[in-house]
Design a protein around this motif. Structure first.
Motif, PDB file in Angstrom:
ATOM      1  N   GLY A  41       9.533  22.068 -32.974  1.00  0.00           N
ATOM      2  CA  GLY A  41      10.627  21.504 -33.758  1.00  0.00           C
ATOM      3  C   GLY A  41      10.796  22.235 -35.081  1.00  0.00           C
ATOM      4  N   TYR A  42      11.741  21.758 -35.859  1.00  0.00           N
ATOM      5  CA  TYR A  42      12.018  22.366 -37.159  1.00  0.00           C
ATOM      6  C   TYR A  42      10.803  22.252 -38.080  1.00  0.00           C
ATOM      7  N   ARG A  43      10.217  21.079 -38.170  1.00  0.00           N
ATOM      8  CA  ARG A  43       8.998  20.817 -38.929  1.00  0.00           C
ATOM      9  C   ARG A  43       8.180  19.775 -38.173  1.00  0.00           C
ATOM     10  N   PRO A  44       6.857  19.796 -38.343  1.00  0.00           N
ATOM     11  CA  PRO A  44       6.038  18.811 -37.621  1.00  0.00           C
ATOM     12  C   PRO A  44       6.058  17.423 -38.267  1.00  0.00           C
ATOM     13  N   LEU A  45       6.496  17.312 -39.529  1.00  0.00           N
ATOM     14  CA  LEU A  45       6.437  16.043 -40.241  1.00  0.00           C
ATOM     15  C   LEU A  45       7.685  15.851 -41.095  1.00  0.00           C
ATOM     16  N   PHE A  46       8.286  14.659 -40.978  1.00  0.00           N
ATOM     17  CA  PHE A  46       9.473  14.291 -41.743  1.00  0.00           C
ATOM     18  C   PHE A  46       9.190  13.003 -42.499  1.00  0.00           C
ATOM     19  N   THR A  47       9.884  12.797 -43.596  1.00  0.00           N
ATOM     20  CA  THR A  47       9.862  11.522 -44.302  1.00  0.00           C
ATOM     21  C   THR A  47      10.896  10.624 -43.639  1.00  0.00           C
ATOM     22  N   ILE A  48      10.533   9.350 -43.451  1.00  0.00           N
ATOM     23  CA  ILE A  48      11.459   8.411 -42.842  1.00  0.00           C
ATOM     24  C   ILE A  48      11.446   7.098 -43.626  1.00  0.00           C
ATOM     25  N   ASP A  49      12.627   6.528 -43.815  1.00  0.00           N
ATOM     26  CA  ASP A  49      12.788   5.251 -44.490  1.00  0.00           C
ATOM     27  C   ASP A  49      13.673   4.358 -43.627  1.00  0.00           C
ATOM     28  N   PHE A  50      13.337   3.090 -43.574  1.00  0.00           N
ATOM     29  CA  PHE A  50      14.154   2.083 -42.892  1.00  0.00           C
ATOM     30  C   PHE A  50      14.602   1.054 -43.912  1.00  0.00           C
ATOM     31  N   ILE A  51      15.822   0.595 -43.796  1.00  0.00           N
ATOM     32  CA  ILE A  51      16.302  -0.592 -44.489  1.00  0.00           C
ATOM     33  C   ILE A  51      16.702  -1.551 -43.378  1.00  0.00           C
ATOM     34  N   LEU A  52      15.987  -2.681 -43.280  1.00  0.00           N
ATOM     35  CA  LEU A  52      16.118  -3.572 -42.128  1.00  0.00           C
ATOM     36  C   LEU A  52      16.621  -4.948 -42.494  1.00  0.00           C
ATOM     37  N   LYS A  53      17.364  -5.524 -41.566  1.00  0.00           N
ATOM     38  CA  LYS A  53      17.743  -6.936 -41.577  1.00  0.00           C
ATOM     39  C   LYS A  53      17.408  -7.474 -40.200  1.00  0.00           C
ATOM     40  N   GLU A  54      16.984  -8.753 -40.157  1.00  0.00           N
ATOM     41  CA  GLU A  54      16.607  -9.354 -38.877  1.00  0.00           C
ATOM     42  C   GLU A  54      17.053 -10.796 -38.850  1.00  0.00           C
ATOM     43  N   LYS A  55      17.666 -11.202 -37.745  1.00  0.00           N
ATOM     44  CA  LYS A  55      18.065 -12.592 -37.567  1.00  0.00           C
ATOM     45  C   LYS A  55      17.912 -12.939 -36.099  1.00  0.00           C
ATOM     46  N   ASP A  56      17.089 -13.942 -35.843  1.00  0.00           N
ATOM     47  CA  ASP A  56      16.867 -14.437 -34.490  1.00  0.00           C
ATOM     48  C   ASP A  56      16.462 -13.326 -33.524  1.00  0.00           C
TER      49      ASP A  56
END
Length: 149
Positions: A41-56
């Motif tokens: 791949g392009y790089r073996p490690l990427f930074t990842i962020d999630f912004i989550l909402k959850e309902k039922d």
């Protein structure tokens, strides 16, 4: 087969001290790393962020993946099963920056929610596709960021 082993592990590692209102536990900002299982791949490690909402048990949100000067912001949706297993997939790429000849993967995530050393984590695997190929799968590790006043 690895998926079956992953599910067995998920249910065996169910956190015993989940809060009473776990609907709000998944919501918020998560930060971590996404790796690839191969060196092609392009790089073996990427930074990842999630912004989550959850309902039922329905999870919606955004992911932001970056390395050096490339990034993608994606919208995703999924489900939370038994307050522990998050299955989600990217729906659309909202913003992106790539080098010539590159394309971002639309990913599927299979993540376990657990508490380790007092920190809530989402850990597991991802796989994905581009318009022309499958992506080399990998791992994801995120921890929940608790807002400070």
């Amino acid at each position: 087969m690895w998926y079956s082993l992953f599910l067995v592990f998920a249910f065996l590692s169910f956190p015993a001290d989940q809060p009473e209102n776990s609907d709000s536990l998944l919501e918020g900002y998560w930060h971590g790393e996404m790796s690839s299982e191969a060196d092609d791949g392009y790089r073996p490690l990427f930074t990842i962020d999630f912004i989550l909402k959850e309902k039922d048990g329905v999870v919606t949100g955004f992911s932001y993946i970056s390395v050096e000067n490339i990034y993608a912001k994606m919208e995703f949706q999924g489900t939370l099963t038994n307050d522990i297993l998050l299955n989600a997939k990217d729906i659309v790429i909202l913003e992106k920056e790539v080098n010539a000849g590159m394309e971002w993967c639309l990913k599927n995530y299979f993540l376990i929610l657990k508490k380790e050393d007092g920190i809530w984590k989402l850990e597991g695997h991802w796989n994905g596709v581009t318009s022309f190929s499958t992506c080399t799968p990998g791992k994801v590790t995120l921890h929940k960021i608790i807002p400070r006043a």
